[in-house]
Design a protein around this motif. Structure first.
Motif, mmCIF file in Angstrom:
data_model
loop_
_atom_site.group_PDB
_atom_site.id
_atom_site.type_symbol
_atom_site.label_atom_id
_atom_site.label_comp_id
_atom_site.label_asym_id
_atom_site.label_seq_id
_atom_site.Cartn_x
_atom_site.Cartn_y
_atom_site.Cartn_z
ATOM 1 N N THR A 122 -14.884 7.033 4.784
ATOM 2 C CA THR A 122 -15.009 6.184 4.069
ATOM 3 C C THR A 122 -13.771 4.985 4.025
ATOM 4 O OG1 THR A 122 -14.453 6.847 1.885
ATOM 5 C CG2 THR A 122 -16.717 7.074 2.539
ATOM 6 N N MET A 123 -12.603 5.719 4.621
ATOM 7 C CA MET A 123 -11.401 4.763 4.674
ATOM 8 C C MET A 123 -10.751 5.169 5.853
ATOM 9 S SD MET A 123 -9.814 2.511 2.778
ATOM 10 C CE MET A 123 -8.634 1.866 1.825
ATOM 11 N N GLN A 124 -11.285 4.536 6.916
ATOM 12 C CA GLN A 124 -10.706 5.014 8.337
ATOM 13 C C GLN A 124 -9.315 4.361 8.472
ATOM 14 O OE1 GLN A 124 -13.508 3.923 11.315
ATOM 15 N NE2 GLN A 124 -15.185 5.226 10.233
ATOM 16 N N GLU A 125 -8.373 4.781 9.132
ATOM 17 C CA GLU A 125 -7.060 4.371 9.505
ATOM 18 C C GLU A 125 -7.203 2.872 9.951
ATOM 19 O OE1 GLU A 125 -4.573 7.040 11.417
ATOM 20 O OE2 GLU A 125 -5.051 8.667 10.059
ATOM 21 N N ASN A 126 -8.073 2.702 10.515
ATOM 22 C CA ASN A 126 -7.905 1.448 11.274
ATOM 23 C C ASN A 126 -8.739 0.245 10.674
ATOM 24 O OD1 ASN A 126 -10.362 2.221 12.130
ATOM 25 N ND2 ASN A 126 -10.392 1.865 14.246
ATOM 26 N N ILE A 127 -9.271 0.589 9.586
ATOM 27 C CA ILE A 127 -9.864 -0.883 8.862
ATOM 28 C C ILE A 127 -8.887 -1.588 8.475
ATOM 29 C CG2 ILE A 127 -9.540 0.592 6.697
ATOM 30 C CD1 ILE A 127 -12.777 -0.087 6.080
ATOM 31 N N GLU A 128 -9.579 -2.857 8.508
ATOM 32 C CA GLU A 128 -8.807 -3.836 7.759
ATOM 33 C C GLU A 128 -9.052 -3.879 6.261
ATOM 34 O OE1 GLU A 128 -8.750 -7.913 10.518
ATOM 35 O OE2 GLU A 128 -10.527 -7.726 9.281
ATOM 36 N N LEU A 129 -7.608 -4.102 5.671
ATOM 37 C CA LEU A 129 -7.585 -3.930 4.375
ATOM 38 C C LEU A 129 -7.048 -5.174 3.574
ATOM 39 C CD1 LEU A 129 -5.950 -0.451 3.768
ATOM 40 C CD2 LEU A 129 -8.329 -0.835 3.485
ATOM 41 N N PHE A 130 -7.405 -5.601 2.454
ATOM 42 C CA PHE A 130 -7.178 -6.671 1.447
ATOM 43 C C PHE A 130 -6.603 -6.033 0.426
ATOM 44 C CE2 PHE A 130 -9.744 -8.179 4.921
ATOM 45 C CZ PHE A 130 -8.984 -9.303 5.466
ATOM 46 N N GLU A 131 -5.454 -5.969 -0.134
ATOM 47 C CA GLU A 131 -4.725 -5.699 -1.249
ATOM 48 C C GLU A 131 -4.624 -6.592 -2.251
ATOM 49 O OE1 GLU A 131 -0.692 -3.472 -2.524
ATOM 50 O OE2 GLU A 131 -0.650 -4.669 -0.904
ATOM 51 N N HIS A 186 -3.033 -9.065 3.482
ATOM 52 C CA HIS A 186 -3.944 -8.483 4.470
ATOM 53 C C HIS A 186 -3.093 -7.633 5.226
ATOM 54 C CE1 HIS A 186 -6.557 -9.396 8.286
ATOM 55 N NE2 HIS A 186 -6.642 -8.385 7.957
ATOM 56 N N TRP A 187 -3.633 -6.348 5.333
ATOM 57 C CA TRP A 187 -2.947 -5.389 6.087
ATOM 58 C C TRP A 187 -3.706 -4.770 7.337
ATOM 59 C CZ3 TRP A 187 1.646 -3.077 4.904
ATOM 60 C CH2 TRP A 187 2.050 -3.620 3.444
ATOM 61 N N ASN A 188 -3.031 -4.511 8.632
ATOM 62 C CA ASN A 188 -3.842 -4.647 9.723
ATOM 63 C C ASN A 188 -4.437 -2.960 9.787
ATOM 64 O OD1 ASN A 188 -1.741 -2.542 10.163
ATOM 65 N ND2 ASN A 188 -1.091 -3.317 12.043
ATOM 66 N N SER A 189 -4.226 -2.193 8.870
ATOM 67 C CA SER A 189 -4.545 -0.851 8.950
ATOM 68 C C SER A 189 -4.396 -0.150 7.590
ATOM 69 C CB SER A 189 -4.429 -0.049 10.161
ATOM 70 O OG SER A 189 -3.135 0.269 10.267
#
Length: 265
Positions: free
Chosen positions: A26-35, A90-93
């Protein structure tokens, strides 16, 4: 990036355990993240000074793709909004976020910044539809941006009644778009875990006048009443983009959360 104290524990967890962590499905390494971090300054001058220094260091991280901040002018609780600031990065992964945490955590600029505020809300967001989210779409001058974190009271809270409510927003002048996100909280080890039956949402309006004009009829609507009965609002703020200590054409005061409409609950 505006990490609260909770973010500090997350960084510590990464620095200690990152090499041994297996990211679950549910939290793959390559998923786009928004902190997303909503913080209340203890002292505005110190908060501003330490944040500027921290963001300067953060900007040197390759994994950061975008950063923005917003000043809230309305919330559902009685609160002085003057010392409150909303930040998003915005984090790339997930991998990039973790590696940056290991580098940033020991630095004095991070320690000083984290000590300058009290956290009101913090989480990592991933788009529910799996599509890319362009952060610049919520950074336009004069737009009103609503940030909300909602937890369902029932398993079907984000089903048909949710769909009906969001479809109803399209009939109001000034509504631009809404995007929903999975919401990751921190567990007792400081690691992100998908919050059960919880979603974050960002809703964008063209300007304050159209947002205000739509608010009363929205909150008086059957669609809103039916959906709101199924959720608990963990956090809600309406805000304008904040740029170097200035609201961008808002014309509104943040000394109070009073605005010219009221919520039905």
């Amino acid at each position: 990036m505006t990490l609260p104290a909770a973010g500090w524990f997350l960084m510590a967890a990464f620095s200690k355990e990152y090499n041994d962590i297996q990211i679950n499905q549910t939290m793959q390494e390559n998923i786009e993240l928004f902190e997303l971090a909503i913080n209340k300054a203890k002292d505005r001058n110190k908060f501003t000074e330490t944040r500027e220094k921290f963001v300067e260091v953060l900007g040197q991280e390759d994994a950061t793709l975008n950063e923005g901040k917003w000043k809230p002018f309305f919330t559902v609780d009685e609160m002085n909004l003057e010392p409150v600031l909303i930040g998003m990065t915005h984090w790339n992964s997930m991998e990039g976020f973790g590696e940056a945490a290991m580098r940033l955590m020991p630095q004095e600029v991070a320690v000083n910044y984290f000590a300058s505020f009290d956290p009101l809300a913090y989480g990592l967001l991933a788009a529910k539809d799996g599509k890319s989210f362009e952060m610049n779409s919520i950074k336009e001058e004069g737009n009103v941006v609503e940030f909300a974190i909602r937890k369902g009271k029932t398993l079907d809270a984000f089903g048909e009644k949710r769909d009906t409510f969001f479809q109803s927003l399209e009939r109001y002048d000034g509504f631009k778009f809404a995007r929903e996100f999975g919401y990751y909280e921190l567990d007792t080890q400081g690691m992100p875990v998908l919050a059960e039956n919880t979603q974050a949402v960002i809703i964008v309006w063209e300007n304050a006048e159209k947002f205000q004009a739509a608010a009363n009829p929205i909150f008086a609507s059957t669609e809103y009443a039916d959906f709101s009965a199924l959720i608990d609002v963990k956090s809600y703020f309406a805000a304008f983009r904040w740029n170097n200590g200035h609201l961008l054409k808002s014309g509104l005061s943040t000394h109070s959360n009073r605005f010219c409409f009221s919520f039905s609950n």
